[in-house]
Write an enzyme that holds these catalytic residues in place. Structure first.
Site, short mmCIF file in Angstrom:
data_model
loop_
_atom_site.label_atom_id
_atom_site.label_comp_id
_atom_site.label_asym_id
_atom_site.label_seq_id
_atom_site.Cartn_x
_atom_site.Cartn_y
_atom_site.Cartn_z
N SER A 142 0.87 -1.19 0.00
CA SER A 142 0.00 0.00 0.00
C SER A 142 0.89 1.22 0.00
O SER A 142 2.08 1.14 0.33
CB SER A 142 -0.85 -0.01 1.29
OG SER A 142 -1.53 1.21 1.45
N TYR A 155 -2.42 -1.06 10.10
CA TYR A 155 -2.33 -1.16 8.64
C TYR A 155 -0.92 -0.85 8.14
O TYR A 155 -0.32 -1.61 7.39
CB TYR A 155 -3.36 -0.22 8.00
CG TYR A 155 -3.60 -0.51 6.53
CD1 TYR A 155 -4.20 -1.70 6.13
CD2 TYR A 155 -3.24 0.40 5.54
CE1 TYR A 155 -4.44 -1.97 4.78
CE2 TYR A 155 -3.47 0.14 4.21
CZ TYR A 155 -4.07 -1.05 3.83
OH TYR A 155 -4.30 -1.31 2.50
N LYS A 159 1.67 -3.30 6.28
CA LYS A 159 1.98 -3.03 4.86
C LYS A 159 3.46 -2.70 4.66
O LYS A 159 4.02 -2.99 3.59
CB LYS A 159 1.07 -1.93 4.32
CG LYS A 159 -0.40 -2.37 4.21
CD LYS A 159 -0.58 -3.57 3.27
CE LYS A 159 -2.03 -3.97 3.09
NZ LYS A 159 -2.20 -5.08 2.13
N1 LIG Z 1 -8.54 -0.11 -2.13
C1 LIG Z 1 -7.48 0.60 -1.83
O1 LIG Z 1 -7.50 1.83 -1.90
C2 LIG Z 1 -6.22 -0.08 -1.39
C3 LIG Z 1 -5.07 0.69 -1.21
C4 LIG Z 1 -3.90 0.08 -0.83
C5 LIG Z 1 -3.85 -1.28 -0.66
N2 LIG Z 1 -4.97 -2.03 -0.82
C6 LIG Z 1 -4.86 -3.47 -0.61
O2 LIG Z 1 -5.45 -4.16 -1.70
C7 LIG Z 1 -5.81 -5.46 -1.28
C8 LIG Z 1 -7.23 -5.76 -1.77
O3 LIG Z 1 -8.14 -4.93 -1.07
P1 LIG Z 1 -9.38 -4.24 -1.77
O4 LIG Z 1 -9.13 -2.78 -1.76
O5 LIG Z 1 -9.72 -4.89 -3.05
O6 LIG Z 1 -10.49 -4.51 -0.64
P2 LIG Z 1 -11.85 -5.35 -0.66
O7 LIG Z 1 -12.31 -5.34 0.74
O8 LIG Z 1 -12.76 -4.83 -1.72
O9 LIG Z 1 -11.38 -6.82 -1.09
C9 LIG Z 1 -10.63 -7.64 -0.22
C10 LIG Z 1 -11.12 -9.07 -0.34
O10 LIG Z 1 -10.32 -9.87 0.54
C11 LIG Z 1 -11.18 -10.78 1.22
N3 LIG Z 1 -10.58 -11.16 2.51
C12 LIG Z 1 -10.49 -10.41 3.63
N4 LIG Z 1 -9.93 -11.12 4.61
C13 LIG Z 1 -9.62 -12.34 4.08
C14 LIG Z 1 -9.02 -13.50 4.61
N5 LIG Z 1 -8.63 -13.58 5.90
N6 LIG Z 1 -8.85 -14.56 3.79
C15 LIG Z 1 -9.26 -14.51 2.50
N7 LIG Z 1 -9.87 -13.45 1.96
C16 LIG Z 1 -10.04 -12.38 2.75
C17 LIG Z 1 -12.48 -10.01 1.41
O11 LIG Z 1 -13.57 -10.90 1.64
C18 LIG Z 1 -12.58 -9.24 0.10
O12 LIG Z 1 -13.33 -9.97 -0.86
C19 LIG Z 1 -5.65 -5.48 0.24
O13 LIG Z 1 -4.44 -6.12 0.58
C20 LIG Z 1 -5.59 -4.01 0.59
O14 LIG Z 1 -4.90 -3.78 1.80
C21 LIG Z 1 -6.15 -1.46 -1.19
#
Ligand SMILES: NC(=O)c1ccc[n+]([C@@H]2O[C@H](COP(=O)([O-])OP(=O)(O)OC[C@H]3O[C@@H](n4cnc5c(N)ncnc54)[C@H](O)[C@@H]3O)[C@@H](O)[C@H]2O)c1
Length: 297
Positions: A142, A155, A159
């Site tokens: 992230s 977080y 990260k």
């Molecule tokens: N969206 C953003 O702005 C952003 C920014 C930086 C990093 N990220 C990272 O991107 C990745 C994806 O997140 P996203 O934004 O798509 O969020 P999201 O919540 O839309 O999707 C995450 C998915 O992971 C699944 N999940 C959660 N815990 C789990 C577990 N223990 N085992 C298996 N599946 C699990 C959830 O059910 C969900 O479907 C994450 O690692 C998040 O930290 C997202």
């Protein structure tokens, strides 16, 4: 890794957001899919939407559980004979005050965000080495892997660890002479997804704690700002295109939201400050608070 036709791609957290977009992107490039998520319903929806595009194996699993990740790797190889792409994607975000956050919540975030990457590397990389064909491991850190905000104890800590672990993987593969596995770490700022709703997968024991975080004025303001930013952020499909470009070129880093001057100044200020032993946070915090004051409440 340039040609994904016939490759096998495994995506964790594929039921939503970035994971779903990465799965769709792999399929569009000719890969067979193994998708996983902790939520059965979201996984079933994703599988149904991807079913027309090619072969899809969907397997419910918790990335915090080493046994589930080993079973996922084993099922992928049983079904498709190999695995070429691993997207260690599943992760969670919930703001909290460092000294008020329960040990249960710390452990939840450490297990899901950080230990999941350890489990993924240990389960998949030996199989990829044994295969010897082109493979690639992608992790999702992230912007919070290189900067820290107030309220980001769980977080940012995890990260930062994902970034360091991915760099360690890259270095070890190089030092050990493993030439068939590329490595990419993605450091998004704000991407459209359901990341701002941690209640959907948080353990029962911390549901009240998760709900109460928004009553804290500083955390409530921060999350309101972030929700709006995520809702209007880069579409997940656009991020997936950037990731597949990086995989094709063999790039170690994808930094999609750090191209504007303000984000660059923040990241560089913190990075250079650490390297020089200078505290850049007073300046960074001032900029953040002025943004929060301008954010719609
Ligand atoms: N969206 C953003 O702005 C952003 C920014 C930086 C990093 N990220 C990272 O991107 C990745 C994806 O997140 P996203 O934004 O798509 O969020 P999201 O919540 O839309 O999707 C995450 C998915 O992971 C699944 N999940 C959660 N815990 C789990 C577990 N223990 N085992 C298996 N599946 C699990 C959830 O059910 C969900 O479907 C994450 O690692 C998040 O930290 C997202």
């Amino acid at each position: 890794m340039q040609d994904l036709k016939g490759a096998v791609a495994v995506v964790t957290g594929a039921g939503s957001g970035i994971g779903y977009a990465l799965a769709r992107g792999a399929q569009a490039r000719g890969a067979k899919l193994v998708i996983s998520d902790i939520r059965e319903d979201a996984l079933a929806d994703a599988k149904a939407k991807l079913a027309d595009g090619g072969e899809v194996l969907a397997m419910r699993g918790d990335v915090a559980d080493a046994g589930d990740i080993e079973a996922l790797a084993s099922a992928a190889v049983d079904r498709f004979g190999k695995v070429n792409l691993l997207f260690n994607n599943a992760g969670v975000f919930a703001s909290g005050v460092a000294w008020k956050t329960s040990l249960e919540e710390y452990e939840w975030v450490i297990n899901v965000n950080q230990k999941s990457v350890i489990h993924g590397i240990r389960a998949f990389v030996p199989r990829m080495i044994a295969q010897g064909d082109p493979c690639h491991v992608t992790t999702i850190s992230s912007g919070a892997g290189i900067t820290v905000n107030p309220g980001f104890a769980t977080y940012s800590m995890t990260k930062h660890a994902v970034l360091a672990l991915t760099e360690a993987l890259y270095l070890d593969l190089t030092a050990q002479g493993v030439g068939n596995i590329g490595v990419t770490v993605v450091m998004p700022g704000v991407i459209q997804s359901k990341i701002m709703f941690p209640e959907k997968t948080g353990p029962d024991a911390i549901q009240d704690e998760l709900k109460s975080r928004l009553a804290n004025p500083a955390l409530g303001a921060l999350e309101a700002f972030m929700r709006q930013a995520v809702d209007t952020g880069l579409p997940a499909d656009a991020l997936a295109d950037l990731v597949y470009g990086a995989i094709a070129r063999g790039d170690l880093y994808v930094l999609p939201n750090f191209t504007d001057d303000a984000s660059q100044a923040t990241a560089q200020g913190i990075g250079l400050g650490r390297a020089r032993g200078e505290n850049a946070y007073p300046r960074v915090m001032q900029a953040l608070f002025s943004q929060l004051q301008q954010a719609p409440q």
